[in-house]
Each structure stands twice: as C-alpha cells, then as structure tokens.
Design an enzyme around this catalytic site. Structure first.
Site, PDB file in Angstrom:
ATOM      1  N   LYS A   1       0.834  -1.210   0.000  1.00  0.00           N
ATOM      2  CA  LYS A   1       0.000   0.000   0.000  1.00  0.00           C
ATOM      3  C   LYS A   1       0.868   1.260   0.000  1.00  0.00           C
ATOM      4  O   LYS A   1       2.046   1.209   0.367  1.00  0.00           O
ATOM      5  CB  LYS A   1      -0.945  -0.020   1.206  1.00  0.00           C
ATOM      6  CG  LYS A   1      -0.262  -0.074   2.556  1.00  0.00           C
ATOM      7  CD  LYS A   1      -1.264  -0.454   3.651  1.00  0.00           C
ATOM      8  CE  LYS A   1      -0.600  -0.390   5.020  1.00  0.00           C
ATOM      9  NZ  LYS A   1      -1.467  -0.938   6.076  1.00  0.00           N
TER      10      LYS A   1
ATOM     11  N   TYR B   1      13.863  30.840   9.736  1.00  0.00           N
ATOM     12  CA  TYR B   1      12.571  31.469  10.028  1.00  0.00           C
ATOM     13  C   TYR B   1      12.338  31.590  11.540  1.00  0.00           C
ATOM     14  O   TYR B   1      12.598  30.650  12.291  1.00  0.00           O
ATOM     15  CB  TYR B   1      11.437  30.620   9.465  1.00  0.00           C
ATOM     16  CG  TYR B   1      11.167  30.821   7.992  1.00  0.00           C
ATOM     17  CD1 TYR B   1      10.854  32.075   7.482  1.00  0.00           C
ATOM     18  CD2 TYR B   1      11.203  29.734   7.129  1.00  0.00           C
ATOM     19  CE1 TYR B   1      10.590  32.242   6.127  1.00  0.00           C
ATOM     20  CE2 TYR B   1      10.929  29.886   5.774  1.00  0.00           C
ATOM     21  CZ  TYR B   1      10.624  31.148   5.279  1.00  0.00           C
ATOM     22  OH  TYR B   1      10.361  31.309   3.948  1.00  0.00           O
TER      23      TYR B   1
HETATM   24  C1  PLP Z   1      -0.652  -1.821   6.833  1.00  0.00           C
HETATM   25  C2  PLP Z   1      -1.190  -3.162   7.181  1.00  0.00           C
HETATM   26  C3  PLP Z   1      -0.329  -4.269   7.262  1.00  0.00           C
HETATM   27  C4  PLP Z   1       1.149  -4.131   7.232  1.00  0.00           C
HETATM   28  O1  PLP Z   1       1.567  -3.578   8.467  1.00  0.00           O
HETATM   29  P1  PLP Z   1       3.092  -3.382   8.860  1.00  0.00           P
HETATM   30  O2  PLP Z   1       3.059  -2.988  10.271  1.00  0.00           O
HETATM   31  O3  PLP Z   1       3.605  -2.306   7.968  1.00  0.00           O
HETATM   32  O4  PLP Z   1       3.778  -4.683   8.602  1.00  0.00           O
HETATM   33  C5  PLP Z   1      -0.904  -5.516   7.450  1.00  0.00           C
HETATM   34  N1  PLP Z   1      -2.239  -5.667   7.568  1.00  0.00           N
HETATM   35  C6  PLP Z   1      -3.083  -4.622   7.519  1.00  0.00           C
HETATM   36  C7  PLP Z   1      -4.533  -4.850   7.677  1.00  0.00           C
HETATM   37  C8  PLP Z   1      -2.593  -3.340   7.346  1.00  0.00           C
HETATM   38  O5  PLP Z   1      -3.427  -2.302   7.325  1.00  0.00           O
END
Ligand code: PLP
Length: 385
Positions: free
Chosen positions: A58, A278
């Site tokens: 993702k 800044y």
């Molecule tokens: C993002 C996610 C993962 C992966 O999680 P990590 O902590 O990055 O390994 C796995 N399962 C679900 C449902 C997620 O949303």
C-alpha cells in the site's frame, strides 16, 4: 608521447560524474535497495515458518515504488500482495503475473464491486454492508466470488464485530462467497508484553471457528515476531520489508532498504550570536560553519525536525539549526574539517549512520510516517538484486 596517466582526468565528485541528470539537479536523492527488501522478505518468510509470507504494497510500497518492489518480491517467490485502495490494486495488477493474488484492504467502496472480478482482485470485506453488496454481485454473476473476510478483534477500525459475523454465518449471508482468507489486525504487536495481543489472538481463534476450513491471517510485521502462535496460515509484513524495526525494545534484525541524501546548496561562515532561519529560533554560540541543504518539509522532511535532528557526512553528525523550511534545511557543519564539504555534495539523512527509526524519533513520529511522506521531488534510484 604523453603517458597514459596524463590522459586520465582527475577524479571528480560522484555528484558530478552521475550519468542521470535528474540526480545531479535534485536537492535530494533516494536510493532504494531492492536486494535488501528481498533479503528482508526471505528473513520474514523464514521466521513465519510454514505460514505463507505475503507483502504489503500500500501507499506505493510505503513510498519506495511498488512498480519496482512488487515484481522483485514476486520473482523471489511472494504470491500474495496487499494494497489499501482499488486503484492501487488495478495498478499493481498490470505489473504482476496473473497468478499473483492481490488483495485490497479497504474492500469495495459502494458502486465499485464489479471492478474486483474485472481486474482479478480480491476484496477484503470489512462490514456487513460490504459483504451483502459483494454477495449480491456474486448472485447476479451466477458464481461464487473469491473474497477475504476481516474480523475486528480489538482495534475498532475495520472488520466485522463478533455478533455481525455470527449473524452472517447463521443467515447464510456468506453463501455466495468463496472465502480464501479470514483476517484480523493487531493493535499493539510492537509491544510483546501488551496483554491486548493474547486477547486479540483468542478472539481471532473464536471467530475463525465460525469459518471452518478458511485459512487465517493475524500478523503484520510486528506480529510475526510475537512467535508461531500468531502466524496462522499467512503473515502480512509491510514496514519490516523496508527495514523498520518490528519491536520497540529489541534489536532490529532487518536491513535498511533506503538511503536519503540531501544536497549542499550553499556554505557560509557566521559569527557568534547569528540568528538562523525562520522565526530566528536558533542563534549561534560561536563562529559557525553552516550548510544549507536542498530538502525541506515539502519533501516530507518534517518541520518537527527543526532544531532537533541531524544529517551525517563521512561519519560526522551535523545538527539541524533553526527551522526546517519548505525547500531547505540548515546544518551546523563546524565539526568537519575546513573545505571537507562543498556545494553539490550529498549529506545523509537516512543511511548507515542514522536509520529510519532514529530520524523518526527525532521527528517525534514513527518510521512508517517518515517513509510514506518521502516527497515526489526526489529522484528514486533502485539498486538491483
Ligand atoms: C498496513 C497493514 C499491514 C502491514 O503492516 P506493517 O506494520 O507495515 O507490517 C498488514 N495488515 C493490515 C490490515 C494493514 O493495514
């Protein structure tokens, strides 16, 4: 006759001999080590034992380029991939072999159900409404459609509550679906001592008993390191693939897969009591050498690193002075020998001396947010296997 050595030009800085002009021009550069990502996946697969090891892609593989990371993992033997959104799944489908399973964690938004069979994607069904709508599509198509069912076991985010699963099972509401996986997600897995882990596991086992014969999945990166009791049939690592530490207080067994370098735009020497950046939030204590680097919060280099974090050059820590600007950040480089650092040189912000988790601590966040915030302006170089 000139000697051969006379014809060889003097070595020039790497930033100048770089063949790709994008890398010479950019204010910062990302180098992504696909070999490290594949090695991390293999280590996680080994840790998972008999359970299948999938990969979570993702947010463009946590900002590192799903178009490069996913095929490398598929070639290494990964068969199941997770994304969050339908469009991420459609994009991934175009670059992965048809045999790869691609699951969409958010499931179908209303009206998008038909896109899933059309693109050979597996929806994760999270709510009674998603289940009903997808079962209706299956009935309309006259066939059982493959899908993943998610139970909420104690995070109150996505998935069916226990009573909802019971009601669906008892009413035959799952009949049109070919459930290929039952999953849930742990809220506190990075802390092995947290009693929520065992409670969620027990709840998952109880819910799974309503779905005999359906494989189960509970663990993401951190959950894998809670041990075999948490592996079930499939594990879903994301962050660990890229080198983020899976457990808060344990050594990190994974390889860092990303290097972030910022380029020196300007160097200057200023007297004591000079106001920097800044808001004049910093003042030099002594005569100070400053370097302005061409990355800033528009690149995901967080403003919370103002007066806190550091860059590194040849093993020397170079503290951030003043506020992070949109396109630049100022470092105190006085610790380096005169002339060691020049305009055009690259300073490390994520690399051998400072990993993702270290930068994240200085920024007051987690490695996940640092990675997924890495900006679109960085040219990304992917090192091969
Ligand atoms: C993002 C996610 C993962 C992966 O999680 P990590 O902590 O990055 O390994 C796995 N399962 C679900 C449902 C997620 O949303």
């Amino acid at each position: 006759m000139p000697r051969a050595a006379d014809k060889i030009p003097a070595p020039r800085p790497a930033s100048i001999v770089e063949p790709d002009p994008a890398f010479v021009r950019a204010g910062g550069i990302l180098t992504i080590d696909l070999g490290a990502i594949v090695a991390n996946w293999r280590l996680l697969a080994q840790e998972a034992g008999a359970a299948e090891c999938s990969a979570v892609m993702k947010a463009d593989a946590y900002g590192l380029g799903a178009d490069r990371v996913a095929p490398a993992l598929a070639a290494a033997g990964c068969r199941t991939f997770f994304v969050a959104h339908l469009d991420e799944g459609i994009a991934l489908r175009r670059i992965l072999p048809a045999s790869a399973r691609i699951a969409v964690l958010h499931g179908p938004m209303p009206g998008t159900q038909a896109e899933f069979p059309r693109h050979n994607l597996l929806p994760v069904l999270n709510s009674v409404a998603q289940v009903k709508d997808y079962a209706r599509l299956a009935a309309g198509m006259g066939r059982r459609l493959p899908a993943i069912l998610q139970s909420d076991t104690g995070m109150a985010r996505l998935g069916l509550a226990r009573g909802e699963l019971d009601a669906l099972v008892e009413s035959g509401g799952l009949a049109g679906l070919d459930l290929v996986l039952h999953m849930s997600h742990l809220a506190c897995a990075d802390d092995p001592e947290n009693p929520a882990n065992a409670a969620q596991r027990q709840d998952f086992i109880t819910a799974s008993a309503r779905l005999p014969g359906v494989p189960g999945s509970l663990a993401a990166s951190s959950g894998i390191f809670l041990g075999p009791d948490y592996h079930f049939d499939l594990v879903r690592p994301g962050a660990a693939l890229y080198g983020i530490a899976p457990q808060k207080d344990a050594p990190n067994p994974l390889r860092l897969a990303v290097r972030l370098q910022g380029r020196v735009v300007q160097l200057r020497e200023v007297p004591a009591a000079t106001a920097v950046g800044y808001g004049h939030t910093a003042h030099t204590a002594d005569r100070t050498q400053l370097a302005t680097i061409g990355i800033g919060y528009a690149d995901g280099f967080m403003r919370s690193l103002s007066n806190r974090g550091a860059g590194w050059f040849r093993g020397v820590r170079l503290p951030i002075v003043g506020r992070v600007s949109m396109d630049s950040v100022i470092l105190d480089v006085s610790a380096l020998p005169q002339g060691a650092l020049q305009a055009g040189d690259l300073v490390d912000f994520i690399g051998p001396e400072q990993d993702l988790d270290a930068l994240a601590r200085d920024a007051g966040t987690i490695g996940y947010e640092i990675l997924t915030s890495l900006g679109a302006r960085y040219p990304r170089r992917h090192l091969g296997l």
